[in-house]
Design a protein around this motif. Structure first.
Motif, PDB file in Angstrom:
ATOM      1  N   MET A  81       0.847  -1.198   0.000  1.00 36.07           N
ATOM      2  CA  MET A  81       0.000   0.000   0.000  1.00 36.07           C
ATOM      3  C   MET A  81       0.881   1.245   0.000  1.00 36.07           C
ATOM      4  SD  MET A  81      -2.858   0.964   2.774  1.00 36.07           S
ATOM      5  CE  MET A  81      -4.235  -0.073   2.420  1.00 36.07           C
ATOM      6  N   ARG A  90      -2.093   6.357   0.622  1.00 36.11           N
ATOM      7  CA  ARG A  90      -3.297   5.601   0.978  1.00 36.11           C
ATOM      8  C   ARG A  90      -3.257   5.165   2.434  1.00 36.11           C
ATOM      9  NH1 ARG A  90      -3.042   1.944  -4.030  1.00 36.11           N
ATOM     10  NH2 ARG A  90      -3.396   3.534  -5.605  1.00 36.11           N
ATOM     11  N   ARG A 149      -4.361   7.966   4.521  1.00 41.09           N
ATOM     12  CA  ARG A 149      -5.818   8.152   4.445  1.00 41.09           C
ATOM     13  C   ARG A 149      -6.542   7.075   5.235  1.00 41.09           C
ATOM     14  NH1 ARG A 149      -5.494   9.888  -1.627  1.00 41.09           N
ATOM     15  NH2 ARG A 149      -5.767   7.704  -2.111  1.00 41.09           N
ATOM     16  N   LEU A 150      -6.053   5.828   5.131  1.00 45.57           N
ATOM     17  CA  LEU A 150      -6.672   4.718   5.858  1.00 45.57           C
ATOM     18  C   LEU A 150      -6.633   4.969   7.358  1.00 45.57           C
ATOM     19  CD1 LEU A 150      -7.962   1.908   5.669  1.00 45.57           C
ATOM     20  CD2 LEU A 150      -5.686   0.930   5.832  1.00 45.57           C
ATOM     21  N   VAL A 198      -9.093   7.643   8.321  1.00 47.79           N
ATOM     22  CA  VAL A 198     -10.469   7.140   8.300  1.00 47.79           C
ATOM     23  C   VAL A 198     -10.742   6.252   9.512  1.00 47.79           C
ATOM     24  CG1 VAL A 198     -12.022   5.587   7.068  1.00 47.79           C
ATOM     25  CG2 VAL A 198     -10.793   7.340   5.816  1.00 47.79           C
ATOM     26  N   LEU A 209     -11.267   8.317  12.480  1.00 47.76           N
ATOM     27  CA  LEU A 209     -12.593   8.943  12.429  1.00 47.76           C
ATOM     28  C   LEU A 209     -13.650   7.980  12.974  1.00 47.76           C
ATOM     29  CD1 LEU A 209     -14.498  11.239  11.153  1.00 47.76           C
ATOM     30  CD2 LEU A 209     -14.683   9.658   9.231  1.00 47.76           C
ATOM     31  N   VAL A 210     -13.610   6.736  12.471  1.00 46.97           N
ATOM     32  CA  VAL A 210     -14.620   5.759  12.887  1.00 46.97           C
ATOM     33  C   VAL A 210     -14.439   5.397  14.364  1.00 46.97           C
ATOM     34  CG1 VAL A 210     -15.516   3.436  12.513  1.00 46.97           C
ATOM     35  CG2 VAL A 210     -14.898   4.863  10.565  1.00 46.97           C
ATOM     36  N   THR A 227     -15.631   8.229  16.577  1.00 51.33           N
ATOM     37  CA  THR A 227     -17.091   8.280  16.655  1.00 51.33           C
ATOM     38  C   THR A 227     -17.609   7.164  17.552  1.00 51.33           C
ATOM     39  OG1 THR A 227     -16.981   8.908  14.348  1.00 51.33           O
ATOM     40  CG2 THR A 227     -19.154   8.499  15.263  1.00 51.33           C
ATOM     41  N   ALA A 228     -17.061   5.947  17.344  1.00 49.48           N
ATOM     42  CA  ALA A 228     -17.533   4.803  18.122  1.00 49.48           C
ATOM     43  C   ALA A 228     -17.310   5.042  19.605  1.00 49.48           C
ATOM     44  CB  ALA A 228     -16.824   3.529  17.670  1.00 49.48           C
ATOM     45  N   VAL A 263     -19.728   7.817  20.911  1.00 47.95           N
ATOM     46  CA  VAL A 263     -21.105   7.315  21.021  1.00 47.95           C
ATOM     47  C   VAL A 263     -21.229   6.344  22.194  1.00 47.95           C
ATOM     48  CG1 VAL A 263     -22.871   5.928  19.865  1.00 47.95           C
ATOM     49  CG2 VAL A 263     -21.686   7.711  18.606  1.00 47.95           C
ATOM     50  N   LEU A 271     -23.733   6.684  25.365  1.00 44.67           N
ATOM     51  CA  LEU A 271     -24.683   5.622  25.704  1.00 44.67           C
ATOM     52  C   LEU A 271     -24.446   5.108  27.123  1.00 44.67           C
ATOM     53  CD1 LEU A 271     -24.894   3.589  22.386  1.00 44.67           C
ATOM     54  CD2 LEU A 271     -26.504   5.246  23.292  1.00 44.67           C
ATOM     55  N   ILE A 285     -31.896   4.893  28.923  1.00 43.70           N
ATOM     56  CA  ILE A 285     -32.297   4.273  27.665  1.00 43.70           C
ATOM     57  C   ILE A 285     -33.226   3.090  27.927  1.00 43.70           C
ATOM     58  CG2 ILE A 285     -31.446   3.256  25.510  1.00 43.70           C
ATOM     59  CD1 ILE A 285     -28.872   4.777  25.941  1.00 43.70           C
ATOM     60  N   GLY A 295     -30.515  -7.380  29.993  1.00 39.71           N
ATOM     61  CA  GLY A 295     -30.265  -5.947  29.898  1.00 39.71           C
ATOM     62  C   GLY A 295     -29.750  -5.347  31.206  1.00 39.71           C
ATOM     63  N   LEU A 323     -15.347   3.574   2.885  1.00 36.74           N
ATOM     64  CA  LEU A 323     -13.945   3.338   3.220  1.00 36.74           C
ATOM     65  C   LEU A 323     -13.098   3.220   1.949  1.00 36.74           C
ATOM     66  CD1 LEU A 323     -11.906   2.545   5.582  1.00 36.74           C
ATOM     67  CD2 LEU A 323     -12.364   0.198   4.919  1.00 36.74           C
ATOM     68  N   LEU A 375     -12.749   6.664   0.277  1.00 35.02           N
ATOM     69  CA  LEU A 375     -11.866   7.610   0.949  1.00 35.02           C
ATOM     70  C   LEU A 375     -10.401   7.197   0.839  1.00 35.02           C
ATOM     71  CD1 LEU A 375     -13.904   8.510   4.156  1.00 35.02           C
ATOM     72  CD2 LEU A 375     -13.517   9.922   2.141  1.00 35.02           C
ATOM     73  N   VAL A 376     -10.132   5.887   0.885  1.00 33.88           N
ATOM     74  CA  VAL A 376      -8.739   5.435   0.886  1.00 33.88           C
ATOM     75  C   VAL A 376      -8.224   5.209  -0.522  1.00 33.88           C
ATOM     76  CG1 VAL A 376      -7.149   3.654   1.679  1.00 33.88           C
ATOM     77  CG2 VAL A 376      -8.982   4.437   3.185  1.00 33.88           C
ATOM     78  N   LEU A 397     -19.681   6.109   6.767  1.00 37.10           N
ATOM     79  CA  LEU A 397     -18.750   5.443   7.688  1.00 37.10           C
ATOM     80  C   LEU A 397     -19.093   5.720   9.147  1.00 37.10           C
ATOM     81  CD1 LEU A 397     -15.235   5.774   6.120  1.00 37.10           C
ATOM     82  CD2 LEU A 397     -16.151   3.757   7.244  1.00 37.10           C
ATOM     83  N   VAL A 398     -19.330   6.983   9.457  1.00 34.82           N
ATOM     84  CA  VAL A 398     -19.644   7.360  10.835  1.00 34.82           C
ATOM     85  C   VAL A 398     -20.949   6.681  11.270  1.00 34.82           C
ATOM     86  CG1 VAL A 398     -20.387   9.324  12.232  1.00 34.82           C
ATOM     87  CG2 VAL A 398     -18.345   9.512  10.833  1.00 34.82           C
ATOM     88  N   VAL A 452     -21.642   3.097  13.050  1.00 34.05           N
ATOM     89  CA  VAL A 452     -21.623   2.928  14.510  1.00 34.05           C
ATOM     90  C   VAL A 452     -23.029   2.562  15.017  1.00 34.05           C
ATOM     91  CG1 VAL A 452     -21.269   4.181  16.679  1.00 34.05           C
ATOM     92  CG2 VAL A 452     -19.660   4.457  14.801  1.00 34.05           C
ATOM     93  N   ASN A 476     -30.483  -6.369  23.804  1.00 30.41           N
ATOM     94  CA  ASN A 476     -29.749  -7.080  24.849  1.00 30.41           C
ATOM     95  C   ASN A 476     -29.154  -6.137  25.883  1.00 30.41           C
ATOM     96  OD1 ASN A 476     -28.745  -8.730  22.010  1.00 30.41           O
ATOM     97  ND2 ASN A 476     -29.971  -9.774  23.539  1.00 30.41           N
ATOM     98  N   TRP A 477     -28.783  -4.930  25.437  1.00 28.28           N
ATOM     99  CA  TRP A 477     -28.117  -3.990  26.338  1.00 28.28           C
ATOM    100  C   TRP A 477     -29.095  -3.283  27.262  1.00 28.28           C
ATOM    101  CZ3 TRP A 477     -24.598  -1.478  22.025  1.00 28.28           C
ATOM    102  CH2 TRP A 477     -23.547  -2.364  21.749  1.00 28.28           C
ATOM    103  N   TRP A 478     -30.289  -3.015  26.741  1.00 31.09           N
ATOM    104  CA  TRP A 478     -31.246  -2.234  27.526  1.00 31.09           C
ATOM    105  C   TRP A 478     -32.572  -2.963  27.648  1.00 31.09           C
ATOM    106  CZ3 TRP A 478     -28.712   0.466  23.337  1.00 31.09           C
ATOM    107  CH2 TRP A 478     -27.612   1.216  23.769  1.00 31.09           C
ATOM    108  N   LEU A 479     -33.407  -2.468  28.562  1.00 29.79           N
ATOM    109  CA  LEU A 479     -34.759  -3.005  28.669  1.00 29.79           C
ATOM    110  C   LEU A 479     -35.590  -2.368  27.563  1.00 29.79           C
ATOM    111  CD1 LEU A 479     -35.225  -2.747  32.533  1.00 29.79           C
ATOM    112  CD2 LEU A 479     -34.778  -4.813  31.217  1.00 29.79           C
TER     113      LEU A 479
END
Lengths: 152, 75, 259
Positions: free
Chosen positions: A1, A5, A8-9, A12, A15-16, A19-20, A23, A27, A34, A151, C91, C94-95, C176-177, C180, C190-193
């Motif tokens: 590679m 690239r 960039r990989l 990216v 970024l993911v 975000t994960a 989030v 949560l 929830i 849960g 992905l 972008l790459v 991509l975002v 998630v 499974n995680w919540w009621l």
């Protein structure tokens, strides 16, 4: 590679992953909120607020359903089969799936610890499906597993 | 067959409205997806043919061989 | 496997990867695949739907309303798979800056969006007779609604940015975002009621229904995947024609079809 690239990989993937992670943190912070309803132990222990509009859930205890012969008033006990239970009063039409041993979710307010005045009753069903003939053959399956256990 | 009469099949033990509503909506969406592509394809060729005819008649300037997309080029 | 054999495998894979970068190549080889998947989808979906609607036994608790499962589950599953595919395309775009990836990112949106809407609608129609409500705000239904809005976002973003290359990259980032959200949908029960029940099928356990009930469901799930494949190829070919409308090969194709 080639290096361009790869850069960039990596960008990216950051970024993911970013975000994960954000989030997940949100949560985790919101975790209890929830949940769609308070299980019986939360109602009994005092975690569920009194006098506020909330949802609570549990399994309808066997032999606890009392119907007013002259109206739509009904009362029943919701239990988690683990020692926590509370009484629900409701006036209105119950969903088709409402029966003893069935999981239900009630919306309304706690009048005091252990008494719930419901304005709406929702039936919760489990992930098991079965033809009626088969269900008759295996009475053990008639009773739903404890729907409010996961849960937590 | 899970039903004895056509009426049983349509009524679905009182849940007919819900079952048929769900199925008809899904079938409409599925068929709509198929038709949308076919119609768009037909429209594309109709328009492209009309353009080619006008080009042949010399009423519009020929765009020549263009790459179309800015993303073309060596990977 | 010998060294040279593995080398030639990796070389042909590499050649294939490079060819994928060519829209024209894709247009020319994809026709038979589109027909194959289309025929498979038709056969599978008609079989599964008729079977589920008329021949599968009713449920001991829900009666016949459980038949909604045969349209609800396939649309819900495929709507998430389509989104994952768009994430992967994002992905790659972008790459590797592959043109075809950008086209997938735009061509998969209508199908995924309509399937998500369909899953939400059939869920509401199923919820009324079983739960007693058209809609509840639990973790599963809400995360599915978020998926629908992500599809709306992808569609709107593409329309809002006139420059094709910029629009493609913006959509790739959003796709991509948004991936998630997919594990959140899957594990929400499974995680919540939640009011929504947990999955009937898991990779490890036996299905929680007899074969007379799950076989038609499996047929419909396979059918909807074939339909997506056929539909995606059809929309990709259309996107290729539109984006390359001024190239010699597309113009030759148009003249050939009209002749």
């Amino acid at each position: 590679m080639n290096p361009k690239r790869r850069t960039r990989l990596v960008a990216v993937l950051f970024l993911v992953a970013g975000t994960a992670i954000s989030v997940s943190l949100v949560l985790l912070a919101l975790n209890e909120n929830i949940n769609m309803f308070y299980p019986p132990d939360a109602v009994v222990s005092g975690e569920a607020p009194i006098g506020a509009q909330i949802r609570a859930g549990g399994m309808v205890a066997d032999g606890s359903v009392l119907r007013d012969p002259n109206g739509l008033d009904v009362s029943f006990v919701l239990t988690d089969y683990a020692g926590s239970e509370f009484k629900v009063r409701y006036s209105g039409i119950l969903p088709d799936l409402f029966r003893e041993g069935q999981g239900v979710i009630v919306q309304g307010e706690l009048t005091d610890r252990g008494h719930f005045q419901a304005s709406q009753v929702l039936a919760k069903h489990d992930e098991n499906y079965m033809p009626p003939e088969l269900a008759e053959l295996s009475p053990g399956h008639q009773k739903q597993p404890n729907l409010i256990d996961h849960g937590r | 067959m899970s039903f004895h009469t056509l009426n049983d099949f349509l009524v679905m033990g009182g849940h007919g409205l819900y079952v048929w509503l769900a199925y008809l909506t899904t079938i409409t969406v599925v068929v709509g997806n198929v038709l949308a592509v076919q119609m768009a394809r037909r429209r594309y060729f109709r328009q492209a043919r009309a353009l080619e005819r006008r080009l042949a008649g010399g009423t519009v300037a020929d765009p020549g061989d263009q790459t179309g997309s800015p993303m073309k080029g060596k990977q | 496997m010998s060294m040279s054999a593995s080398l030639s495998v990796s070389q042909s894979l590499k050649a294939w990867w490079h060819k994928l970068g060519s829209p024209r190549w894709f247009y020319e080889i994809s026709g038979p695949w589109q027909r194959l998947f289309g025929v498979l989808a038709l056969v599978l979906l008609v079989t599964g739907t008729v079977w589920g609607l008329a021949f599968a036994p009713q449920d001991y608790q829900q009666g016949n309303s459980f038949r909604i499962m045969y349209v609800h589950v396939p649309t819900a599953i495929v709507s998430q798979s389509v989104y994952m595919l768009m994430g992967a395309a994002g992905l790659v775009l972008l790459v590797w800056r592959m043109k075809l990836a950008d086209m997938v990112l735009s061509a998969a949106v209508p199908f995924g969006m309509s399937m998500t809407a369909c899953a939400l609608f059939t869920g509401a129609v199923w919820g009324k007779p079983t739960w007693g409500a058209w809609w509840v705000w639990d973790a599963r239904t809400t995360s599915m609604l978020v998926l629908l809005f992500l599809y709306f976002g992808l569609y709107a973003l593409r329309q809002a940015i006139p420059r094709e290359e910029t629009a493609g990259r913006a959509c790739a980032v959003l796709a991509l975002v948004g991936t998630v959200n997919i594990p959140i949908i899957k594990y929400s029960v499974n995680w919540w009621l939640t009011l929504h029940q947990p999955a009937s099928f898991t990779l490890t356990g036996a299905p929680s229904m007899p074969p007379s009930m799950w076989v038609p469901l499996l047929i419909n799930v396979l059918g909807i995947y074939c339909l997506f494949a056929a539909n995606l190829i059809g929309r990709l070919k259309l996107t290729i024609l539109e984006r390359e409308r001024n190239t010699q090969w597309v113009r030759a194709l148009v003249r050939e079809v009209s002749a």
